[in-house]
Every structure is written in structure tokens, then in C-alpha cells.
Design a protein around this motif. Structure first.
Motif, mmCIF file in Angstrom:
data_model
loop_
_atom_site.group_PDB
_atom_site.id
_atom_site.type_symbol
_atom_site.label_atom_id
_atom_site.label_comp_id
_atom_site.label_asym_id
_atom_site.label_seq_id
_atom_site.Cartn_x
_atom_site.Cartn_y
_atom_site.Cartn_z
ATOM 1 N N LEU A 30 23.873 20.693 24.781
ATOM 2 C CA LEU A 30 23.653 20.442 26.205
ATOM 3 C C LEU A 30 24.029 19.007 26.536
ATOM 4 O O LEU A 30 23.457 18.061 25.977
ATOM 5 C CB LEU A 30 22.185 20.680 26.555
ATOM 6 N N TRP A 31 24.969 18.824 27.454
ATOM 7 C CA TRP A 31 25.405 17.506 27.901
ATOM 8 C C TRP A 31 24.647 17.199 29.190
ATOM 9 O O TRP A 31 24.912 17.798 30.235
ATOM 10 C CB TRP A 31 26.917 17.496 28.106
ATOM 11 N N VAL A 32 23.689 16.280 29.121
ATOM 12 C CA VAL A 32 22.685 16.116 30.175
ATOM 13 C C VAL A 32 22.978 14.874 31.008
ATOM 14 O O VAL A 32 23.127 13.770 30.470
ATOM 15 C CB VAL A 32 21.273 15.998 29.565
ATOM 16 N N HIS A 33 23.011 15.049 32.331
ATOM 17 C CA HIS A 33 23.238 13.883 33.200
ATOM 18 C C HIS A 33 22.295 13.911 34.388
ATOM 19 O O HIS A 33 21.699 14.936 34.740
ATOM 20 C CB HIS A 33 24.700 13.837 33.681
ATOM 21 N N CYS A 34 22.163 12.734 35.027
ATOM 22 C CA CYS A 34 21.392 12.605 36.278
ATOM 23 C C CYS A 34 22.198 11.704 37.212
ATOM 24 O O CYS A 34 23.425 11.793 37.257
ATOM 25 C CB CYS A 34 19.991 12.076 36.001
ATOM 26 N N GLY A 35 21.515 10.828 37.940
ATOM 27 C CA GLY A 35 22.209 9.923 38.850
ATOM 28 C C GLY A 35 22.573 8.599 38.235
ATOM 29 O O GLY A 35 23.557 7.963 38.635
ATOM 30 N N SER A 36 21.782 8.168 37.222
ATOM 31 C CA SER A 36 21.997 6.838 36.650
ATOM 32 C C SER A 36 21.915 6.800 35.133
ATOM 33 O O SER A 36 22.347 5.837 34.514
ATOM 34 C CB SER A 36 20.946 5.867 37.208
ATOM 35 N N GLY A 37 21.335 7.816 34.524
ATOM 36 C CA GLY A 37 21.094 7.828 33.088
ATOM 37 C C GLY A 37 19.635 7.781 32.717
ATOM 38 O O GLY A 37 19.265 8.108 31.586
ATOM 39 N N TYR A 38 18.762 7.408 33.662
ATOM 40 C CA TYR A 38 17.337 7.306 33.346
ATOM 41 C C TYR A 38 16.706 8.689 33.166
ATOM 42 O O TYR A 38 16.116 8.994 32.128
ATOM 43 C CB TYR A 38 16.591 6.535 34.434
ATOM 44 N N ARG A 39 16.836 9.537 34.188
ATOM 45 C CA ARG A 39 16.221 10.865 34.112
ATOM 46 C C ARG A 39 16.856 11.718 33.023
ATOM 47 O O ARG A 39 16.173 12.514 32.371
ATOM 48 C CB ARG A 39 16.329 11.571 35.468
ATOM 49 N N SER A 40 18.167 11.552 32.815
ATOM 50 C CA SER A 40 18.808 12.337 31.752
ATOM 51 C C SER A 40 18.321 11.898 30.379
ATOM 52 O O SER A 40 18.270 12.703 29.439
ATOM 53 C CB SER A 40 20.337 12.237 31.840
ATOM 54 N N GLY A 41 17.920 10.623 30.246
ATOM 55 C CA GLY A 41 17.319 10.171 28.998
ATOM 56 C C GLY A 41 15.979 10.841 28.763
ATOM 57 O O GLY A 41 15.663 11.272 27.645
ATOM 58 N N VAL A 42 15.172 10.935 29.810
ATOM 59 C CA VAL A 42 13.900 11.656 29.705
ATOM 60 C C VAL A 42 14.164 13.114 29.356
ATOM 61 O O VAL A 42 13.536 13.687 28.452
ATOM 62 C CB VAL A 42 13.117 11.559 31.032
ATOM 63 N N ALA A 43 15.099 13.728 30.086
ATOM 64 C CA ALA A 43 15.400 15.144 29.873
ATOM 65 C C ALA A 43 15.898 15.409 28.459
ATOM 66 O O ALA A 43 15.500 16.402 27.829
ATOM 67 C CB ALA A 43 16.424 15.610 30.894
ATOM 68 N N ALA A 44 16.768 14.538 27.946
ATOM 69 C CA ALA A 44 17.291 14.737 26.586
ATOM 70 C C ALA A 44 16.153 14.735 25.577
ATOM 71 O O ALA A 44 16.126 15.548 24.634
ATOM 72 C CB ALA A 44 18.315 13.655 26.261
ATOM 73 N N SER A 45 15.188 13.838 25.763
ATOM 74 C CA SER A 45 14.065 13.781 24.823
ATOM 75 C C SER A 45 13.181 15.020 24.941
ATOM 76 O O SER A 45 12.680 15.538 23.928
ATOM 77 C CB SER A 45 13.243 12.503 25.037
ATOM 78 N N LEU A 46 12.982 15.518 26.145
ATOM 79 C CA LEU A 46 12.204 16.745 26.325
ATOM 80 C C LEU A 46 12.926 17.943 25.722
ATOM 81 O O LEU A 46 12.285 18.834 25.129
ATOM 82 C CB LEU A 46 11.941 16.992 27.815
ATOM 83 N N LEU A 47 14.236 17.984 25.875
ATOM 84 C CA LEU A 47 15.019 19.079 25.295
ATOM 85 C C LEU A 47 14.956 19.062 23.779
ATOM 86 O O LEU A 47 14.739 20.105 23.141
ATOM 87 C CB LEU A 47 16.474 18.989 25.777
ATOM 88 N N GLU A 48 15.113 17.876 23.178
ATOM 89 C CA GLU A 48 15.028 17.787 21.721
ATOM 90 C C GLU A 48 13.635 18.184 21.244
ATOM 91 O O GLU A 48 13.488 18.895 20.242
ATOM 92 C CB GLU A 48 15.360 16.372 21.247
ATOM 93 N N ARG A 49 12.623 17.739 21.957
ATOM 94 C CA ARG A 49 11.232 18.083 21.616
ATOM 95 C C ARG A 49 11.019 19.590 21.636
ATOM 96 O O ARG A 49 10.193 20.133 20.889
ATOM 97 C CB ARG A 49 10.296 17.389 22.610
ATOM 98 N N ALA A 50 11.752 20.298 22.500
ATOM 99 C CA ALA A 50 11.656 21.756 22.606
ATOM 100 C C ALA A 50 12.602 22.477 21.650
ATOM 101 O O ALA A 50 12.737 23.711 21.728
ATOM 102 C CB ALA A 50 11.944 22.183 24.042
ATOM 103 N N GLY A 51 13.267 21.727 20.773
ATOM 104 C CA GLY A 51 14.143 22.345 19.786
ATOM 105 C C GLY A 51 15.571 22.534 20.234
ATOM 106 O O GLY A 51 16.351 23.231 19.572
ATOM 107 N N LYS A 52 15.971 21.902 21.347
ATOM 108 C CA LYS A 52 17.335 22.011 21.861
ATOM 109 C C LYS A 52 18.216 20.912 21.252
ATOM 110 O O LYS A 52 17.737 20.022 20.543
ATOM 111 C CB LYS A 52 17.343 21.912 23.386
ATOM 112 N N ASP A 53 19.506 20.963 21.591
ATOM 113 C CA ASP A 53 20.509 20.052 21.016
ATOM 114 C C ASP A 53 21.159 19.251 22.146
ATOM 115 O O ASP A 53 22.205 19.638 22.667
ATOM 116 C CB ASP A 53 21.548 20.876 20.250
#
Length: 450
Positions: free
Chosen positions: A407-430
Motif C-alpha cells: 500500500l502506497w499511502v499519501h495525504c496532503g503533506s506526509g503527516y497523516r500518511s505517516g500515521v496511517a502507515a504505522s496503523l497499517l503496519e500495526r494491523a499486519g499490512k505492508d
């Protein structure tokens, strides 16, 4: 009249200390009242009154505890249903604060019982409008439920005209919201100061003479607001206590590791660059110090019935504790340190790629998903063709909708996508964290839809 602005940029709000050189009034105090007390000491002013424009929905007030500590009268609308003792005030009532005359003016709209305060000192006049008239906009009208929204929006239009009748055009205007707060309903101008008369020229509540059109347009443009708002009104009506701003003793390695293994909420405060390259698996990335993003988005996704653990430097943890107390997240635990290997020896240390738009173009296979975690109104304005859209604040509850694979995750600036990437990894995603400005995606060659 001396007006001191107490800015809280983390929430996009302002409080005010108003005094005549001897005695003073504070309007819409934030919960961390030590900032106010420092200003009182510096000015050599006695606090005799504390006032609320409304029962706040975006932060926990410090008004009650401030009034109690200083023996000040606590002015709260007599119509508000609250569980604490206060000095009743109602529309049209005037209170004398030293040489200052303070008149309450009913300005419903943001809430049913909203008050503004017109303060006079000789010929000088100032309007403290709370969530009524803001700089270029007005306070949002949908926080009390959809059944109230239309009526409150009509009220907001009428209240603006009531203020115009009660105060002079040259009166300085001091709103509480509108500096980044999600309590603003429209296109705030970004100004730092204004007068009531200036708003007659630039604020849509005044420039739109058609009440029905104003109501329709405002409601149509209301967007999502943080989930934590649901906790603020009840807490403020109950009477908030003073927060504990002390940094707790640091958890030891075994305690931290146990919390990670139990799936508890452990938040890493380091910058997102450091986090992506090395972090304790199971932590969640909320970079501290990124304007108002930290408090707003942590409060937006954090389940309030869970214990929170903060991981980071003592300075960042201390600042985060203060910020979170303003939205009712009290007494978090802490693990002090910034080296994942030393914080919890034996725990899994992880990483994921962090890229810009050029790497998205050159390194992403066509079948791999681009995940857009911006808010709905941002996505609808413009988005990358083919991107899957799940707003950050919905990601946890919609995790089963996330496509399989990288999953290539983006937002408006990189802040929210950083949060999202960590939540995705925590849920077992890539995840792959796209740490880039969305406004640069089209110029980089990404195909866009709107």
C-alpha cells in the motif's frame, strides 16, 4: 483597555485576558491555566471575573478551576445546563470589571446559548465573539446534531446582525475560534486581527444578504470534525478539574514490551523520518511538534477508553501531555528515550519505506494500491486517478476494506500518511509512506482526477 491574546495554535483557538491595569477578566480559558497565571503575575492584575462564551466542543475549559483558584466570579449563561456553581449571566446583562463594562449579548448559532461579550472602557470598545463571528467566517452549526443544524445556521446569520447592532464598526473583534480550529464553518481569512466593521466587507455572514442562501451554502460546505469533540461538551458541562501536567516515571523495558505485545496504544513522538527507518513494531507514529496536527489527529483516532503510552524525549512527552490535557486525554504513561533498541531490548524493531512522488512513478508496480487518507472534501477536490480513499479518521474502523498487498499511502503533506502507515503496519499490512506534498503530485507526473 489592555487585551492580551493567549494563543493555542495546537487547537486553532484563542483565549483572552482583558484588564484596566488593576483588575481583569479572562474569556474562554484553556485548561492549562498556568499560562494565564503567568500573564496575571506579569501584568500585576487581580483576576475578578472569568467568562465562557459557550460550552465548548473542541477543548476542555480551564475557566472553572481558574475562577475557583482566584476567587473570581465565573460567568456562564444561565440557560446552560451545568453541574457546577457559577455566576449566572444572561442576554443584555452588564457586569463591571474595574473600569471595564462587560455586556453579554445572546448570539446563538454555534450553540443554542452562545454569548458574545461587548467590553467598553471609555470610548474604546471590543467584541469577544467566541464561536459566533470569526475572521471571514462563523462558527460551525452542526456540533449539536443534525436535527439542530438548520435552525442554528439561521440563528448564526441573525446573531451576526445582532452583534452589528450592539457594537461600533470600529470595535476590535476577538473570536475564540477560526485560527485552524475545526469549529470554524467556512473560509477563515487567516487574519490575526480585525474589527467588526472590516468583517462587514469580508465575512460571508455579512456579505450574503440572502439568509436562505447563506444557510444552504454554509450547511453544504460543512465537513467532518474530530471524533474527540463528542467528549468535550459533556466534560465541560460537568466541570473539568485541573490537569496533571507532570511527566510520569518512565516505564521499564519489560513494561513497555508487555504493552506492545498486548496491543495497547503506544505512540512514538519522534519525527516521521526517524520512525519509518526504525521503530518498535506495534507503536503508532504521531510526530510531535507539527503545528496542530498532533493533538487534532491523535484525538481524532484515539479510543478514549484506552490507556495511552507516549514514547519519546522528555521534552516531547512533557509538551504532548500538556497538549493532550486540553482535549481530555489525561495521565498518559511514558517511556522516555528515542532509541528503539534501548527502550525495549528483545522487542521487534521494524521499518518501512519512505518515498517521494518520483519513487511512486518509478518503483510502484501498476497493480499496487495507492491509498489516499485525506478528508473527503480534499479527495473530492482532486485525487490521483485510481487511488483508494479511506480518510485517516476512518482507517481503524474500515481496516477490513483496505486492499491486500503493498500500500502506497499519501495525504496532503506526509503527516497523516505517516500515521496511517504505522496503523497499517500495526494491523499486519505492508505500507510505503509517501512523505510528500499532494500539491506536487501532478507536476511530478501522477495522473489526476477531480
Amino acid at each position: 483597555m489592555d487585551v492580551t491574546v493567549i494563543d493555542t495554535p495546537q487547537l486553532g483557538d484563542r483565549s483572552y485576558l482583558i484588564h484596566d491595569g488593576q483588575v481583569g477578566l479572562v474569556i474562554d480559558a484553556q485548561r492549562d491555566i498556568d499560562r494565564v497565571e503567568t500573564l496575571l503575575d506579569q501584568a500585576g492584575v487581580q483576576l475578578t471575573h472569568v467568562a465562557e462564551t459557550h460550552i465548548h466542543n473542541d477543548y476542555i475549559t480551564g475557566g472553572l478551576i481558574l475562577a475557583q483558584k482566584h476567587g473570581a466570579a465565573y460567568l456562564v449563561n444561565a440557560a446552560d445546563d451545568v453541574s457546577f456553581e457559577r455566576t449566572l449571566i444572561a442576554d443584555g446583562q452588564t457586569v463591571q470589571v474595574g473600569e471595564l463594562s462587560v455586556k453579554a449579548v445572546a448570539t446563538p448559532g454555534h450553540t443554542h446559548h452562545h454569548l458574545s461579550f461587548v467590553v467598553e472602557h471609555g470610548e474604546e470598545q471590543a467584541v469577544f465573539s467566541g464561536g459566533s463571528v470569526l475572521y471571514g467566517s462563523v462558527g460551525r452549526t452542526d456540533l449539536l446534531g443534525p436535527e439542530h443544524t438548520e435552525g442554528l445556521t439561521h440563528d448564526q446569520w441573525a446573531s451576526a446582525r445582532r452583534l452589528a447592532a450592539e457594537a461600533k464598526e470600529q470595535a476590535a473583534l476577538y473570536p475564540t475560534h477560526g485560527f485552524g480550529s475545526f469549529c470554524s464553518s467556512g473560509p477563515a481569512t487567516g487574519a490575526n486581527e480585525s474589527t467588526l466593521g472590516e468583517q462587514f466587507e469580508v465575512n460571508h455572514v455579512y456579505t450574503d444578504d440572502d439568509e436562505e442562501h447563506f444557510v444552504t451554502e454554509l450547511i453544504a460546505n460543512l465537513s467532518a470534525y474530530p471524533n474527540y469533540y463528542v467528549h468535550m461538551g459533556p466534560a465541560n458541562a460537568a466541570g473539568p478539574t485541573e490537569p496533571n501536567l507532570e511527566v510520569p516515571d518512565s516505564l521499564d523495558a519489560a513494561q513497555l514490551k508487555a504493552r506492545l505485545e498486548a496491543g495497547e496504544w503506544v505512540v512514538d513522538l519522534r519525527n516521521r523520518v526517524a520512525y519509518s527507518s526504525s521503530h518498535l513494531k506495534g507503536t503508532i507514529s504521531f510526530e510531535y511538534g507539527n503545528g496542530g496536527s498532533f493533538t487534532t489527529f491523535l484525538g481524532w483516532v484515539f479510543p478514549y477508553d484506552r490507556q495511552l503510552t507516549l514514547v519519546g524525549s522528555r521534552e516531547d512527552v512533557e509538551n504532548a501531555i500538556r497538549d493532550l490535557s486540553r482535549i481530555g486525554i489525561d495521565n498518559p504513561d511514558a517511556a522516555l528515550g528515542e532509541d528503539p533498541e534501548k527502550l525495549a531490548p528483545g522487542a521487534t524493531v521494524s521499518s518501512y519505506p519512505r518515498v517521494g512522488w518520483s519513487e511512486v512513478l518509478t518503483d510502484r508496480p501498476d497493480q499496487e494500491t495507492i491509498l489516499d487518507v485525506r478528508r473527503t472534501e480534499e479527495y473530492e477536490t482532486s485525487h490521483i486517478a485510481g487511488a483508494v480513499h479511506i480518510p485517516l479518521h476512518e482507517l481503524i474502523t474500515r481496516m477490513d476494506e483496505v486492499p491486500a498487498g503493498r500500500l502506497w499511502v499519501h495525504c496532503g503533506s506526509g503527516y497523516r500518511s505517516g500515521v496511517a502507515a504505522s496503523l497499517l503496519e500495526r494491523a499486519g499490512k505492508d505500507p510505503v509512506h509517501i512523505d510528500a506534498m499532494f500539491d506536487e503530485a501532478a507536476d511530478a507526473g501522477l495522473p489526476m482526477d477531480s
